[in-house]
Write an enzyme that holds these catalytic residues in place. Structure first.
Site, PDB file in Angstrom:
ATOM      1  N   ASP A   1       7.154  -5.755  -5.774  1.00 26.20           N
ATOM      2  CA  ASP A   1       6.653  -6.055  -4.426  1.00 26.20           C
ATOM      3  C   ASP A   1       7.037  -7.485  -4.036  1.00 26.20           C
ATOM      4  O   ASP A   1       6.670  -8.441  -4.718  1.00 26.20           O
ATOM      5  CB  ASP A   1       5.131  -5.869  -4.378  1.00 26.20           C
TER       6      ASP A   1
ATOM      7  N   SER B   1       3.978  -4.389   3.722  1.00 26.16           N
ATOM      8  CA  SER B   1       4.084  -3.545   2.525  1.00 26.16           C
ATOM      9  C   SER B   1       3.699  -2.098   2.811  1.00 26.16           C
ATOM     10  O   SER B   1       4.136  -1.195   2.095  1.00 26.16           O
ATOM     11  CB  SER B   1       3.205  -4.096   1.396  1.00 26.16           C
TER      12      SER B   1
ATOM     13  N   THR C   1       1.347  -0.321  -1.580  1.00 22.71           N
ATOM     14  CA  THR C   1       2.459   0.389  -2.224  1.00 22.71           C
ATOM     15  C   THR C   1       2.020   1.684  -2.901  1.00 22.71           C
ATOM     16  O   THR C   1       2.529   2.757  -2.551  1.00 22.71           O
ATOM     17  CB  THR C   1       3.235  -0.538  -3.184  1.00 22.71           C
TER      18      THR C   1
ATOM     19  N   GLU D   1       4.731  -0.381 -10.240  1.00 18.84           N
ATOM     20  CA  GLU D   1       4.909  -1.533  -9.353  1.00 18.84           C
ATOM     21  C   GLU D   1       4.533  -2.856 -10.017  1.00 18.84           C
ATOM     22  O   GLU D   1       3.464  -2.975 -10.625  1.00 18.84           O
ATOM     23  CB  GLU D   1       4.067  -1.374  -8.081  1.00 18.84           C
TER      24      GLU D   1
ATOM     25  N   ASP E   1       4.642 -10.363  -5.080  1.00 23.42           N
ATOM     26  CA  ASP E   1       4.387 -10.588  -3.658  1.00 23.42           C
ATOM     27  C   ASP E   1       3.248 -11.574  -3.423  1.00 23.42           C
ATOM     28  O   ASP E   1       3.340 -12.449  -2.559  1.00 23.42           O
ATOM     29  CB  ASP E   1       4.038  -9.236  -3.033  1.00 23.42           C
TER      30      ASP E   1
ATOM     31  N   HIS F   1       3.242 -15.027  -1.439  1.00 20.48           N
ATOM     32  CA  HIS F   1       2.416 -15.347  -0.263  1.00 20.48           C
ATOM     33  C   HIS F   1       1.803 -16.740  -0.368  1.00 20.48           C
ATOM     34  O   HIS F   1       1.684 -17.440   0.628  1.00 20.48           O
ATOM     35  CB  HIS F   1       1.303 -14.308  -0.087  1.00 20.48           C
TER      36      HIS F   1
ATOM     37  N   ASP G   1      10.145  -3.873  -1.834  1.00 19.90           N
ATOM     38  CA  ASP G   1       9.781  -3.334  -0.523  1.00 19.90           C
ATOM     39  C   ASP G   1      10.188  -4.299   0.596  1.00 19.90           C
ATOM     40  O   ASP G   1      10.346  -3.909   1.743  1.00 19.90           O
ATOM     41  CB  ASP G   1       8.288  -3.005  -0.469  1.00 19.90           C
ATOM     42  N   HIS G   2      10.366  -5.577   0.235  1.00 20.23           N
ATOM     43  CA  HIS G   2      10.739  -6.647   1.171  1.00 20.23           C
ATOM     44  C   HIS G   2      10.781  -7.917   0.353  1.00 20.23           C
ATOM     45  O   HIS G   2      10.446  -7.898  -0.836  1.00 20.23           O
ATOM     46  CB  HIS G   2       9.714  -6.782   2.306  1.00 20.23           C
TER      47      HIS G   2
END
Lengths: 440, 440
Positions: free
Chosen positions: B28, B75, B129, B249, B254, B258, B296-297
């Site tokens: 992620d 997400s 996710t 995952e 992620d 952040h 996912d990004h």
């Protein structure tokens, strides 16, 4: 028996694969964020699907860019890696410190093998990337020294290049006193007609597109914005049906990245993409041709994204807006931040001038940012201009230098499958040497 | 003739290709800057070559991540795209607005086709996710609603999953009152033993690794830092020799992104990479298995690079230093910025505490930054901690949100060649549906 052997040799010679022509296109500084951003910059908002760019159709892998002495390469070490297959130190051009202080480049090898060799760039011809293919120096900034490596000592020796297109005549004059004399001695024609190449029909030649640096695409007249395209089209028309090695660089993507100017970067990407498109079309009708496109590194730490964190207390509406890239802000910008900053210094009406160049109606806070930056040296004002455009468009940058992210490898045409997966930048050169060595 | 036909049918049945098991691993937020940075973070400085990571050996292409209503996805929309093959709006889980308000996921389809289905994550099981593979909701933040989609209304209906591993029991209690009762009704065993799965020998089950959020890897005890690995190893041991679909995952890459915490991100990458390595080894001995790894990004606009521009007047020595990533700074950090910030608030000796956690001897300026941030709310202090580490290591971030850069596609094993080139994230799901539908 002898006759049969001779026949076999003849058949073998006649059926030997032809040489593969190579067009090596380098987007200086064009890391993954640039090709992604460019796709969305170009996207037609009227269609639900995002239209693919020419890059999207050719992605085969990525490559690592670290240099011999730093995880974050400069353009000199990266050019050397891509041109020779050797890692070297930042600042070194076509040369390593030891054991092979001077290493053979793809362009030099291609010339030895009977290929036509050419380069077309939007930087000076003595800038790191083109220099890496032809010069041997330990200081990338000494462009006059680099220029000295372009011509052999005597007219009897063979030239490395058939033709060159790019800026930086100044460094050739610094190197040779008068480049006209040197060029004449080597039977190299010189052209100084910008991006108008109509009068060129033969080579060897150098077409100086600018005496020093060429302008940014975004600062050019409309008809000259596609300058990489124009050089590419001319170059391809000259080599038609002969084996050739050509390096074409979108040099100034990197420079826009260094100053964190997104409108400037997108205009350079557009010029470069159109040139890639032209070459791709050429490959479609010339099966013995390989197109490789990559970057030497990524510049500026460009990232397109919002400034709102997941834990920030904002409404759903603001959050959903925060995940938007306001590319329309960028599309309205008519000049580079350098040109805008220059204009702001000479105007009595900052608001009006800024709006003319960008379509942005300044807030009081933004006006104050500009006014405060104007009291300082030029670069501060240029930065202030970019900050407003970056803030309004949700465009982020982390640095005025380079970053270490892997860059994409795009390949099309003959042997393109050999460039798949993750490679090192030196692997690209090594594979290209093999491609150039095959065929008759 | 009839006998021959029957024989042919029998042969055809006997020789039909077996089903392909799929392990879909999602990092992620793991954009290209993360996999590049991780390679250099792990590199052994004693060897001249940079050692490849497990990702490097499997790169086949990249994929685009934009959602239905934003170039920059969240997400939820990204999970839906990867799980179903449909673009949807940011915030939507396993569902589109119209015309197919609920769309079938890979996990659901796999279960219908007789595969064992499982998920293992380091987030809550109801986070975007994993939720995207099993739930149908229009609000990703309503995790209790999402949890309600995990079990069918009656015990007669078939479960979608065979086993799940991850955090977030709290949301199942919110959804069902008492998850013990619901699980019992559906014959699903529940485990609450952290990352110790030794007592698990059968499924269906849910192993709650945490009541709410699981800790960051960097904040875990040494033996629990490889938690994705541990879950992966257990999961693979349970499905051995049966066709299965599994989504694993590395959720918290992620989250570190952040908050712009590079040490946290590298620890999560390390855990995820080790799990990928385990699966890759499994694929080596299980030829009917496909491993797909992607993100996912990308999160945070991470970029590793210096802060010195090409036109800055600095000495060659400083410039060459500026092109360095000081990863040793990062390697010395022992906890997440959140944990460090908490500790700083309760200590009388900020200097000493900060040094214990980071190995950094604060300058006066850095001390003042921390002291000033301590007067404000928690997040400011967390940011101040990260700013010092990012500044010292030359690590850059542009945002506390996501960015639109394309992410890498890694593939290994059966049919991996089908994922080459640039795809859209929905293409990955579409291709996986095809893989799951083939074979007997």
């Amino acid at each position: 028996m002898k006759k049969i052997s001779l026949l076999l040799i003849t058949i073998s010679f006649l059926t030997a694969a032809p040489k593969t022509s190579v067009i090596f296109m380098i987007g200086d500084g064009m890391g993954p964020a640039y090709t992604s951003a460019y796709r969305y910059y170009k996207d037609d908002p009227k269609t639900p699907k995002v239209e693919p760019t020419v890059f999207d159709e050719m992605l085969v892998g990525m490559n690592t860019t670290y240099s011999e002495n730093s995880l974050i390469t400069d353009s000199a070490a990266a050019a050397t890696a891509l041109a020779t297959g050797y890692k070297t130190k930042n600042g070194f051009i076509g040369a390593t410190e030891k054991p092979h202080s001077q290493v053979k480049t793809l362009l030099e090898y291609a010339k030895e093998q009977g290929y036509i060799t050419a380069m077309a760039v939007t930087s000076t011809l003595t800038h790191a990337t083109p220099a890496g293919f032809i010069s041997k120096e330990h200081h990338r900034d000494k462009e006059a020294d680099i220029a000295k490596d372009f011509f052999p000592a005597t007219a009897k020796e063979k030239l490395k290049f058939d033709f060159l297109m790019g800026g930086g005549e100044i460094h050739f004059n610094e190197a040779y006193g008068d480049i006209n004399q040197t060029a004449k001695k080597h039977n190299v024609a010189l052209y100084r007609n910008g991006y108008d190449f109509d009068s060129i029909h033969n080579y060897p030649f150098i077409a100086f597109t600018a005496y020093d640096y060429a302008k940014f695409a975004i600062d050019e007249k409309d008809e000259n914005r596609d300058r990489v395209s124009k050089m590419t089209q001319k170059a391809l028309s000259l080599v038609e049906n002969k084996p050739f090695f050509m390096m074409i660089e979108g040099s100034q993507i990197d420079w826009c990245g260094h100053i964190n100017d997104i409108a400037c970067a997108m205009a350079e990407m557009d010029d470069f993409a159109k040139a890639v498109e032209k070459v791709k079309n050429y490959v479609d009708t010339h099966p013995d041709t390989l197109l490789i496109v990559t970057a030497d590194h990524s510049t500026g730490g460009l990232a397109i994204g919002d400034k709102i964190g997941k834990s920030d207390k904002v409404s759903d509406e603001i959050r959903s807006r925060s995940y938007i890239w306001y590319k329309d802000v960028i599309k309205k910008v008519k000049a580079s931040s350098i040109t805008i900053a220059e204009a702001l210094r000479t105007t009595k009406n900052i608001d009006k001038s800024f709006e003319n160049y960008t379509g942005i109606d300044l807030t009081d806070k933004e006006y104050d940012q500009l006014a405060s930056a104007m009291k300082k040296k030029d670069k501060k004002l240029c930065n202030a201009v970019n900050e407003i455009i970056n803030q309004r468009s949700n465009t982020g940058w982390t640095t005025h230098g380079h970053t270490l992210v892997d860059v994409e490898t795009f390949a099309y045409g003959k042997s393109s499958e050999k460039f798949r997966g993750l490679l090192d930048n030196t692997d690209i050169a090594k594979k290209l040497f093999k491609v150039l060595s095959a065929g008759k």
